[in-house]
Design a protein around this motif. Structure first.
Motif, short mmCIF file in Angstrom:
data_model
loop_
_atom_site.label_atom_id
_atom_site.label_comp_id
_atom_site.label_asym_id
_atom_site.label_seq_id
_atom_site.Cartn_x
_atom_site.Cartn_y
_atom_site.Cartn_z
N ILE A 15 51.68 78.81 7.62
CA ILE A 15 53.14 79.01 8.17
C ILE A 15 54.00 79.80 7.04
O ILE A 15 54.80 80.65 7.09
CB ILE A 15 53.89 77.84 8.74
CG1 ILE A 15 53.24 77.64 10.07
CG2 ILE A 15 55.28 78.03 8.83
CD1 ILE A 15 53.54 76.28 10.57
N SER A 16 53.64 79.55 5.89
CA SER A 16 54.46 79.79 4.40
C SER A 16 53.41 80.93 3.82
O SER A 16 53.69 81.07 2.47
CB SER A 16 54.49 78.79 3.41
OG SER A 16 53.26 78.15 3.22
N TRP A 17 52.72 81.62 4.50
CA TRP A 17 51.79 82.52 3.88
C TRP A 17 52.66 83.63 3.07
O TRP A 17 52.06 84.21 1.88
CB TRP A 17 51.04 83.30 4.95
CG TRP A 17 50.21 84.45 4.37
CD1 TRP A 17 50.35 85.86 4.99
CD2 TRP A 17 49.23 84.58 3.49
NE1 TRP A 17 49.37 86.48 4.15
CE2 TRP A 17 48.54 85.64 3.35
CE3 TRP A 17 48.80 83.40 2.50
CZ2 TRP A 17 47.84 85.98 2.19
CZ3 TRP A 17 47.78 83.71 1.38
CH2 TRP A 17 47.30 85.31 1.51
N GLN A 18 53.88 84.00 3.52
CA GLN A 18 54.74 85.14 2.82
C GLN A 18 54.83 84.74 1.43
O GLN A 18 55.19 85.47 0.66
CB GLN A 18 55.76 85.48 3.58
CG GLN A 18 55.28 86.21 4.92
CD GLN A 18 54.89 87.60 4.54
OE1 GLN A 18 55.03 88.27 3.86
NE2 GLN A 18 53.89 87.90 5.41
N GLN A 19 55.28 83.34 1.13
CA GLN A 19 55.57 82.75 -0.27
C GLN A 19 54.37 82.36 -0.88
O GLN A 19 54.74 82.04 -1.95
CB GLN A 19 56.69 81.69 0.14
CG GLN A 19 57.94 81.90 0.65
CD GLN A 19 57.78 82.28 2.24
OE1 GLN A 19 57.17 81.58 2.86
NE2 GLN A 19 58.77 83.44 2.86
N ASP A 20 53.22 82.37 -0.26
CA ASP A 20 52.10 81.64 -1.05
C ASP A 20 51.74 82.69 -2.52
O ASP A 20 51.99 84.02 -2.37
CB ASP A 20 50.87 81.81 -0.10
CG ASP A 20 49.73 81.07 -0.52
OD1 ASP A 20 49.15 81.46 -1.69
OD2 ASP A 20 49.35 80.11 0.04
N GLN A 21 51.49 81.92 -3.63
CA GLN A 21 51.13 82.78 -4.65
C GLN A 21 49.78 83.63 -4.58
O GLN A 21 49.78 84.50 -5.32
CB GLN A 21 51.31 81.74 -5.74
CG GLN A 21 49.77 80.69 -5.69
CD GLN A 21 49.81 79.79 -6.70
OE1 GLN A 21 50.59 79.74 -7.66
NE2 GLN A 21 48.99 78.74 -6.75
N LEU A 22 48.98 83.37 -3.78
CA LEU A 22 47.65 84.10 -3.32
C LEU A 22 48.01 85.19 -2.28
O LEU A 22 47.30 86.06 -2.05
CB LEU A 22 46.60 83.34 -2.97
CG LEU A 22 46.40 82.42 -4.17
CD1 LEU A 22 45.24 81.67 -3.38
CD2 LEU A 22 46.00 83.07 -5.16
N HIS A 23 49.29 85.28 -1.81
CA HIS A 23 49.72 86.63 -1.07
C HIS A 23 49.74 87.87 -1.86
O HIS A 23 50.35 87.88 -2.75
CB HIS A 23 50.92 86.52 -0.29
CG HIS A 23 51.17 87.37 0.76
ND1 HIS A 23 51.52 88.86 0.42
CD2 HIS A 23 51.41 87.23 2.19
CE1 HIS A 23 51.80 89.29 1.49
NE2 HIS A 23 51.67 88.58 2.61
N PRO A 24 48.76 88.96 -1.17
CA PRO A 24 48.73 90.24 -2.25
C PRO A 24 50.05 90.84 -2.48
O PRO A 24 50.20 91.51 -3.56
CB PRO A 24 48.05 90.84 -1.45
CG PRO A 24 47.74 90.54 0.01
CD PRO A 24 48.23 88.93 -0.05
N ASP A 25 51.16 90.59 -1.78
CA ASP A 25 52.45 91.19 -2.26
C ASP A 25 53.13 90.30 -3.28
O ASP A 25 54.15 90.76 -3.78
CB ASP A 25 53.23 91.11 -1.04
CG ASP A 25 52.79 92.31 0.01
OD1 ASP A 25 52.10 93.16 -0.63
OD2 ASP A 25 53.22 92.20 1.11
N ASN A 26 52.80 89.13 -3.66
CA ASN A 26 53.50 88.24 -4.87
C ASN A 26 52.66 88.27 -5.93
O ASN A 26 51.56 88.48 -6.10
CB ASN A 26 53.38 86.80 -4.10
CG ASN A 26 54.07 86.69 -2.77
OD1 ASN A 26 54.97 87.43 -2.57
ND2 ASN A 26 54.05 85.54 -2.28
#
Length: 158
Positions: free
Chosen positions: A143-154
């Motif tokens: 659910i919080s993937w967009q804020q995850d530190q491992l998300h490629p955009d972060n």
């Protein structure tokens, strides 16, 4: 690599299904129980669980992947003889090895791809509150993937 998050839920692709399958098969090869886990688009969260009820108070079992006992070309100076059989390191090492072999055999026949990073993060869960909090984190991670530190955009914090 393993799928995508759609409306807060992980949708596994074929590589993700192979990864999940091999993680779920660990208890067939090691005296370890699986607690919470989730396959994410580019990593895996898991809580392997063992206790005195399972045997010796540690994970132990046979290797999924055979190796030359006397050959440790990448051994750490801290562990010159390689990973101790039955340790959490050995379990993770075996999981990464067998899942990588299967993924490469099924999907990348002409060349081999690196699937996992060399190391992993580990944390000893010492009480029920910590166990509850980590289970919640794993459960709600998609659910919080967009804020995850491992998300490629972060930007990475490591």
């Amino acid at each position: 690599m393993f799928g995508e998050i759609v409306e807060g839920e992980m949708q596994l692709n074929e590589l993700g299904k192979v990864t999940q399958n091999y993680w779920q098969r660990l208890p067939l090869h090691f005296t370890v129980e699986l607690n919470a886990f989730t396959v994410m688009p580019n990593h895996l969260h898991e809580i392997p669980w063992w206790s005195d009820k399972l045997g010796r108070g540690e994970a132990f079992g046979r290797r999924i992947v055979k190796s030359d006992e006397n050959s440790c070309p990448n051994a750490s100076p801290l562990q010159p003889n390689g990973t101790k059989p039955g340790s959490i390191g050995a379990i993770i090492q075996n999981f990464k090895s067998i899942s990588t072999q299967k993924i490469n055999r099924l999907f990348y026949r002409s060349h081999h791809r690196q699937v996992w990073q060399r190391n992993y993060y580990e944390h000893i869960i010492r009480n029920e509150k910590s166990l509850h909090d980590i289970r919640q984190y794993i459960h709600y991670n998609p659910i919080s993937w967009q804020q995850d530190q491992l998300h490629p955009d972060n930007p990475s914090r490591w």
